[in-house]
Design a protein around this motif. Structure first.
Motif, PDB file in Angstrom:
ATOM      1  N   GLN A 121     -17.920  32.772 -15.562  1.00  9.16           N
ATOM      2  CA  GLN A 121     -18.368  34.088 -15.104  1.00  9.16           C
ATOM      3  C   GLN A 121     -17.141  34.865 -14.648  1.00  9.16           C
ATOM      4  OE1 GLN A 121     -20.138  34.636 -11.144  1.00  9.16           O
ATOM      5  NE2 GLN A 121     -21.969  35.327 -12.203  1.00  9.16           N
ATOM      6  N   ARG A 122     -17.014  36.069 -15.168  1.00  8.35           N
ATOM      7  CA  ARG A 122     -15.899  36.930 -14.768  1.00  8.35           C
ATOM      8  C   ARG A 122     -16.451  38.239 -14.230  1.00  8.35           C
ATOM      9  NH1 ARG A 122     -13.646  34.532 -19.430  1.00  8.35           N
ATOM     10  NH2 ARG A 122     -11.921  33.186 -18.827  1.00  8.35           N
ATOM     11  N   LEU A 123     -15.749  38.755 -13.275  1.00 11.96           N
ATOM     12  CA  LEU A 123     -16.076  40.050 -12.697  1.00 11.96           C
ATOM     13  C   LEU A 123     -14.964  41.002 -13.115  1.00 11.96           C
ATOM     14  CD1 LEU A 123     -17.763  41.791 -10.747  1.00 11.96           C
ATOM     15  CD2 LEU A 123     -16.339  40.910  -8.894  1.00 11.96           C
ATOM     16  N   ARG A 124     -15.349  42.037 -13.817  1.00 13.17           N
ATOM     17  CA  ARG A 124     -14.365  43.014 -14.290  1.00 13.17           C
ATOM     18  C   ARG A 124     -14.712  44.364 -13.691  1.00 13.17           C
ATOM     19  NH1 ARG A 124     -12.710  44.376 -20.511  1.00 13.17           N
ATOM     20  NH2 ARG A 124     -12.215  46.556 -20.164  1.00 13.17           N
ATOM     21  N   MET A 125     -13.743  44.939 -13.024  1.00 10.24           N
ATOM     22  CA  MET A 125     -13.934  46.258 -12.426  1.00 10.24           C
ATOM     23  C   MET A 125     -13.055  47.253 -13.167  1.00 10.24           C
ATOM     24  SD  MET A 125     -13.992  45.163  -8.431  1.00 10.24           S
ATOM     25  CE  MET A 125     -13.330  43.503  -8.506  1.00 10.24           C
ATOM     26  N   ASN A 126     -13.673  48.305 -13.658  1.00 14.91           N
ATOM     27  CA  ASN A 126     -12.959  49.359 -14.377  1.00 14.91           C
ATOM     28  C   ASN A 126     -12.956  50.618 -13.525  1.00 14.91           C
ATOM     29  OD1 ASN A 126     -13.029  47.540 -16.514  1.00 14.91           O
ATOM     30  ND2 ASN A 126     -14.679  48.593 -17.561  1.00 14.91           N
TER      31      ASN A 126
END
Length: 113
Positions: free
Chosen positions: A77-82
């Motif tokens: 699981q990855r959390l990507r914030m743009n």
């Protein structure tokens, strides 16, 4: 080429699960409020994903157990914030170029100012 649109975004990506895949030099150094929020958010996303995978199994006419073989507790699981900052030349950029995610499931939280 001059007609090509360029990506214009700041990205921050964290591997949140399994815990053993976290970057030891990054996660512990996050401010405690952010770390706590990421932990809570990550746990909630995992719960939502399990529900969605069960629903997907029904839609695909397979058993939940068959689906779990592909998406078990070791699922990455990855959390990507743009962040898309204002650009002085908006006609030359695009937030992120069109793409496909290479994951089993993407859960998108869109926040607008």
């Amino acid at each position: 080429s001059e007609e090509q649109k360029l990506d214009w975004a700041d990205l921050f990506i964290l591997t949140t699960n399994p815990v053993g895949l976290r970057r030891d030099h990054v996660f512990p150094k996050l401010p405690l409020p952010l770390r706590d929020t990421v932990e809570t958010y990550s746990a909630e996303l995992k719960s939502i994903a399990k529900i969605l995978f069960a629903k997907m199994a029904i839609a695909l006419n397979v058993t939940p157990e068959e689906m779990e073989k592909f998406f078990d507790d070791d699922l990455v699981q990855r959390l990507r914030m743009n962040y898309y900052p204002p650009c002085p030349q908006p006609d030359q950029v695009i937030g992120l170029t069109p793409h496909s995610d290479t994951t089993g499931l993407t859960i998108l939280l869109q926040v607008n100012e």
